[in-house]
Motif scaffolding. Structure first.
Motif, PDB file in Angstrom:
ATOM      1  N   TYR A  63     -24.297  38.649 -12.360  1.00 47.27           N
ATOM      2  CA  TYR A  63     -24.575  38.948 -10.958  1.00 47.27           C
ATOM      3  C   TYR A  63     -24.971  37.652 -10.242  1.00 47.27           C
ATOM      4  O   TYR A  63     -25.712  36.834 -10.795  1.00 47.27           O
ATOM      5  N   THR A  64     -24.475  37.479  -9.055  1.00 49.16           N
ATOM      6  CA  THR A  64     -24.865  36.349  -8.213  1.00 49.16           C
ATOM      7  C   THR A  64     -25.802  36.857  -7.130  1.00 49.16           C
ATOM      8  O   THR A  64     -25.435  37.756  -6.362  1.00 49.16           O
ATOM      9  N   VAL A  65     -27.012  36.306  -7.074  1.00 46.30           N
ATOM     10  CA  VAL A  65     -28.007  36.729  -6.102  1.00 46.30           C
ATOM     11  C   VAL A  65     -28.130  35.656  -5.025  1.00 46.30           C
ATOM     12  O   VAL A  65     -28.437  34.499  -5.321  1.00 46.30           O
ATOM     13  N   TYR A  66     -27.841  36.027  -3.795  1.00 46.14           N
ATOM     14  CA  TYR A  66     -28.009  35.123  -2.660  1.00 46.14           C
ATOM     15  C   TYR A  66     -29.410  35.365  -2.094  1.00 46.14           C
ATOM     16  O   TYR A  66     -29.666  36.390  -1.458  1.00 46.14           O
ATOM     17  N   ILE A  67     -30.285  34.424  -2.360  1.00 44.14           N
ATOM     18  CA  ILE A  67     -31.693  34.639  -2.046  1.00 44.14           C
ATOM     19  C   ILE A  67     -31.929  34.790  -0.550  1.00 44.14           C
ATOM     20  O   ILE A  67     -32.824  35.535  -0.123  1.00 44.14           O
ATOM     21  N   ASP A  68     -31.125  34.103   0.272  1.00 38.81           N
ATOM     22  CA  ASP A  68     -31.303  34.222   1.714  1.00 38.81           C
ATOM     23  C   ASP A  68     -30.925  35.613   2.216  1.00 38.81           C
ATOM     24  O   ASP A  68     -31.614  36.206   3.056  1.00 38.81           O
ATOM     25  N   VAL A  69     -29.826  36.173   1.666  1.00 35.32           N
ATOM     26  CA  VAL A  69     -29.418  37.538   2.040  1.00 35.32           C
ATOM     27  C   VAL A  69     -30.439  38.541   1.533  1.00 35.32           C
ATOM     28  O   VAL A  69     -30.808  39.487   2.258  1.00 35.32           O
ATOM     29  N   LEU A  70     -30.921  38.356   0.311  1.00 28.89           N
ATOM     30  CA  LEU A  70     -31.923  39.257  -0.250  1.00 28.89           C
ATOM     31  C   LEU A  70     -33.193  39.241   0.592  1.00 28.89           C
ATOM     32  O   LEU A  70     -33.779  40.300   0.875  1.00 28.89           O
ATOM     33  N   PHE A  71     -33.620  38.050   1.005  1.00 25.99           N
ATOM     34  CA  PHE A  71     -34.821  37.950   1.835  1.00 25.99           C
ATOM     35  C   PHE A  71     -34.612  38.622   3.188  1.00 25.99           C
ATOM     36  O   PHE A  71     -35.486  39.347   3.680  1.00 25.99           O
ATOM     37  N   ALA A  72     -33.443  38.410   3.797  1.00 26.47           N
ATOM     38  CA  ALA A  72     -33.174  38.985   5.110  1.00 26.47           C
ATOM     39  C   ALA A  72     -33.143  40.506   5.060  1.00 26.47           C
ATOM     40  O   ALA A  72     -33.697  41.195   5.937  1.00 26.47           O
ATOM     41  N   VAL A  73     -32.510  41.059   4.017  1.00 28.00           N
ATOM     42  CA  VAL A  73     -32.445  42.525   3.883  1.00 28.00           C
ATOM     43  C   VAL A  73     -33.830  43.105   3.671  1.00 28.00           C
ATOM     44  O   VAL A  73     -34.211  44.110   4.293  1.00 28.00           O
ATOM     45  N   ASN A  74     -34.619  42.481   2.793  1.00 30.39           N
ATOM     46  CA  ASN A  74     -35.981  42.970   2.545  1.00 30.39           C
ATOM     47  C   ASN A  74     -36.855  42.819   3.787  1.00 30.39           C
ATOM     48  O   ASN A  74     -37.697  43.685   4.074  1.00 30.39           O
ATOM     49  N   LEU A  75     -36.670  41.721   4.526  1.00 32.19           N
ATOM     50  CA  LEU A  75     -37.433  41.520   5.754  1.00 32.19           C
ATOM     51  C   LEU A  75     -37.145  42.635   6.757  1.00 32.19           C
ATOM     52  O   LEU A  75     -38.065  43.198   7.369  1.00 32.19           O
ATOM     53  N   LEU A  76     -35.867  42.990   6.910  1.00 36.41           N
ATOM     54  CA  LEU A  76     -35.483  44.052   7.834  1.00 36.41           C
ATOM     55  C   LEU A  76     -36.051  45.395   7.393  1.00 36.41           C
ATOM     56  O   LEU A  76     -36.630  46.140   8.197  1.00 36.41           O
ATOM     57  N   MET A  77     -35.924  45.718   6.111  1.00 40.18           N
ATOM     58  CA  MET A  77     -36.394  47.005   5.608  1.00 40.18           C
ATOM     59  C   MET A  77     -37.909  47.126   5.727  1.00 40.18           C
ATOM     60  O   MET A  77     -38.443  48.154   6.180  1.00 40.18           O
ATOM     61  N   ASP A  78     -38.624  46.081   5.331  1.00 35.27           N
ATOM     62  CA  ASP A  78     -40.084  46.119   5.414  1.00 35.27           C
ATOM     63  C   ASP A  78     -40.546  46.195   6.868  1.00 35.27           C
ATOM     64  O   ASP A  78     -41.518  46.889   7.181  1.00 35.27           O
ATOM     65  N   GLY A  79     -39.861  45.490   7.753  1.00 37.38           N
ATOM     66  CA  GLY A  79     -40.216  45.554   9.163  1.00 37.38           C
ATOM     67  C   GLY A  79     -40.033  46.947   9.738  1.00 37.38           C
ATOM     68  O   GLY A  79     -40.874  47.439  10.497  1.00 37.38           O
ATOM     69  N   ILE A  80     -38.939  47.611   9.367  1.00 39.54           N
ATOM     70  CA  ILE A  80     -38.700  48.979   9.840  1.00 39.54           C
ATOM     71  C   ILE A  80     -39.787  49.920   9.337  1.00 39.54           C
ATOM     72  O   ILE A  80     -40.301  50.763  10.088  1.00 39.54           O
ATOM     73  N   LEU A  81     -40.160  49.794   8.072  1.00 34.52           N
ATOM     74  CA  LEU A  81     -41.199  50.663   7.517  1.00 34.52           C
ATOM     75  C   LEU A  81     -42.542  50.442   8.213  1.00 34.52           C
ATOM     76  O   LEU A  81     -43.264  51.396   8.515  1.00 34.52           O
ATOM     77  N   ALA A  86     -45.862  42.223  17.597  1.00 37.51           N
ATOM     78  CA  ALA A  86     -44.617  42.004  16.854  1.00 37.51           C
ATOM     79  C   ALA A  86     -44.762  40.885  15.824  1.00 37.51           C
ATOM     80  O   ALA A  86     -44.194  40.969  14.727  1.00 37.51           O
ATOM     81  N   TRP A  87     -45.517  39.835  16.153  1.00 30.36           N
ATOM     82  CA  TRP A  87     -45.620  38.720  15.209  1.00 30.36           C
ATOM     83  C   TRP A  87     -46.372  39.129  13.944  1.00 30.36           C
ATOM     84  O   TRP A  87     -46.075  38.608  12.850  1.00 30.36           O
ATOM     85  N   ARG A  88     -47.318  40.064  14.065  1.00 32.92           N
ATOM     86  CA  ARG A  88     -48.011  40.544  12.866  1.00 32.92           C
ATOM     87  C   ARG A  88     -47.049  41.360  11.984  1.00 32.92           C
ATOM     88  O   ARG A  88     -47.079  41.240  10.755  1.00 32.92           O
ATOM     89  N   ILE A  89     -46.243  42.197  12.610  1.00 33.54           N
ATOM     90  CA  ILE A  89     -45.264  42.974  11.855  1.00 33.54           C
ATOM     91  C   ILE A  89     -44.299  42.048  11.132  1.00 33.54           C
ATOM     92  O   ILE A  89     -43.982  42.243   9.946  1.00 33.54           O
ATOM     93  N   LEU A  90     -43.833  41.015  11.827  1.00 34.46           N
ATOM     94  CA  LEU A  90     -42.900  40.065  11.223  1.00 34.46           C
ATOM     95  C   LEU A  90     -43.547  39.302  10.075  1.00 34.46           C
ATOM     96  O   LEU A  90     -42.931  39.105   9.017  1.00 34.46           O
ATOM     97  N   LEU A  91     -44.805  38.887  10.255  1.00 36.33           N
ATOM     98  CA  LEU A  91     -45.500  38.158   9.200  1.00 36.33           C
ATOM     99  C   LEU A  91     -45.707  39.039   7.968  1.00 36.33           C
ATOM    100  O   LEU A  91     -45.496  38.591   6.827  1.00 36.33           O
ATOM    101  N   ALA A  92     -46.111  40.287   8.183  1.00 36.08           N
ATOM    102  CA  ALA A  92     -46.324  41.206   7.062  1.00 36.08           C
ATOM    103  C   ALA A  92     -45.014  41.512   6.353  1.00 36.08           C
ATOM    104  O   ALA A  92     -44.959  41.544   5.112  1.00 36.08           O
ATOM    105  N   ALA A  93     -43.943  41.723   7.127  1.00 40.25           N
ATOM    106  CA  ALA A  93     -42.641  41.984   6.518  1.00 40.25           C
ATOM    107  C   ALA A  93     -42.163  40.771   5.726  1.00 40.25           C
ATOM    108  O   ALA A  93     -41.551  40.916   4.659  1.00 40.25           O
ATOM    109  N   GLY A  94     -42.448  39.572   6.234  1.00 39.78           N
ATOM    110  CA  GLY A  94     -42.089  38.365   5.503  1.00 39.78           C
ATOM    111  C   GLY A  94     -42.812  38.261   4.169  1.00 39.78           C
ATOM    112  O   GLY A  94     -42.224  37.838   3.162  1.00 39.78           O
ATOM    113  N   ALA A  95     -44.080  38.662   4.146  1.00 37.31           N
ATOM    114  CA  ALA A  95     -44.832  38.638   2.885  1.00 37.31           C
ATOM    115  C   ALA A  95     -44.230  39.618   1.888  1.00 37.31           C
ATOM    116  O   ALA A  95     -44.084  39.307   0.695  1.00 37.31           O
ATOM    117  N   GLY A  96     -43.875  40.819   2.359  1.00 35.60           N
ATOM    118  CA  GLY A  96     -43.249  41.789   1.470  1.00 35.60           C
ATOM    119  C   GLY A  96     -41.893  41.325   0.974  1.00 35.60           C
ATOM    120  O   GLY A  96     -41.547  41.520  -0.201  1.00 35.60           O
TER     121      GLY A  96
END
Length: 278
Positions: free
Chosen positions: A3-21, A35-45
């Motif tokens: 499997y090839t894991v593209y870390i930037d795509v993985l981070f972007a998908v997780n950032l979007l999902m965590d932000g929505i939650l 909004a900046w707190r939501i983005l920061l928290a989603a980035g940590a997740g």
């Protein structure tokens, strides 16, 4: 199989999902977070998800304990970092927010699987975003988020939280404090001249922003078990009331101070006058 894991795509998908939650949690529990707190928290997740995926975390840190810790950290960053209040109240809010975050994840994940199985089937699987066409992926995401929000809002209404509780930010002489408040339709207390509504605040919260007071009012009141009494009060500079995504500002609010807790479970520390709900 490799499997090839593209870390930037993985981070972007997780950032979007965590932000929505996190947005679902904010909307359904009526927490306040810019909004900046939501983005920061989603980035940590998202960072935790990437580290776990590529194997840089091992043992409990990569399993459910790590997932629970990451979720709790996300809720703390988004909704509790820098907030005021008693330790018990803040811990209760943190636990409630974390439970809501995982509930939103489970509900949205189940809705996603259900829509995929019963509506799209295997016909939508093609090369593209996450194995789906972009249109199918967006349909799944919209349906899952909509179902998650509906379920969480229904639970919040059933618990009687969404209708009555909101977050309040108080300002006095350059200092500020935030607390949970109850919109009390039974609070019809006015100042002695009858021109100004009186909100009721616990002493512990008032102490956070009022180091010293030059002028204090005494407000006559009646309540169950006490026919007549006097409540000390002060006039704050202003007050901001956050009801979901809505914000309302009240200039020079009159606040009565009480020493006893206003709620048995510590879920709120202020009673707003009924005029706020009109």
């Amino acid at each position: 199989m490799t499997y090839t894991v593209y870390i930037d795509v993985l981070f972007a998908v997780n950032l979007l999902m965590d932000g929505i939650l996190l947005l679902l949690v904010r909307s359904c529990l009526r927490f306040h977070a810019p909004a900046w707190r939501i983005l920061l928290a989603a980035g940590a997740g998202a960072a935790w998800g990437c580290l776990a995926e590529v194997g840089l975390l091992a043992g409990p840190a990569a399993g459910f304990p790590g997932l629970l810790g990451a979720g709790t950290a996300m809720v703390w960053i988004a909704f509790e970092m820098g907030r005021t209040g008693t330790a018990r109240a803040r811990l209760c809010r943190l636990a409630k927010g974390t439970a809501a975050l995982f509930a939103a994840a489970f509900v949205c994940g189940g809705a996603w699987a259900g829509i995929e199985t019963f509506l799209l089937g295997d016909s939508s699987r093609q090369e593209g975003l996450g194995g789906y066409k972009a249109a199918a992926w967006l349909l799944l995401a919209a349906g899952a988020v909509g179902a998650g929000r509906l379920c969480l809002l229904s639970a919040a209404r059933a618990a009687g939280r969404r209708r009555a509780l909101c977050r309040v930010r108080l300002f006095y002489r350059g200092r500020q404090a935030e607390t949970e408040a109850l919109l009390d339709t039974g609070n019809r207390l006015y100042s002695p001249e009858g021109a100004r509504p009186v909100h009721v605040l616990e002493y512990e919260v008032c102490r956070d922003i009022c180091g010293g007071v030059d002028r204090m009012l005494y407000i006559p009141y009646q309540c169950v078990g006490r026919r007549h009494g006097l409540m000390p009060g002060i006039i704050l500079d202003r007050m901001e009331i956050f009801d979901g995504d809505e914000r309302r500002e009240v200039a020079a609010p009159l606040v009565g101070i009480v020493r006893q807790p206003l709620s048995a479970d510590g879920s709120y520390h202020m009673l707003l006058h009924e005029e706020i709900g009109r």
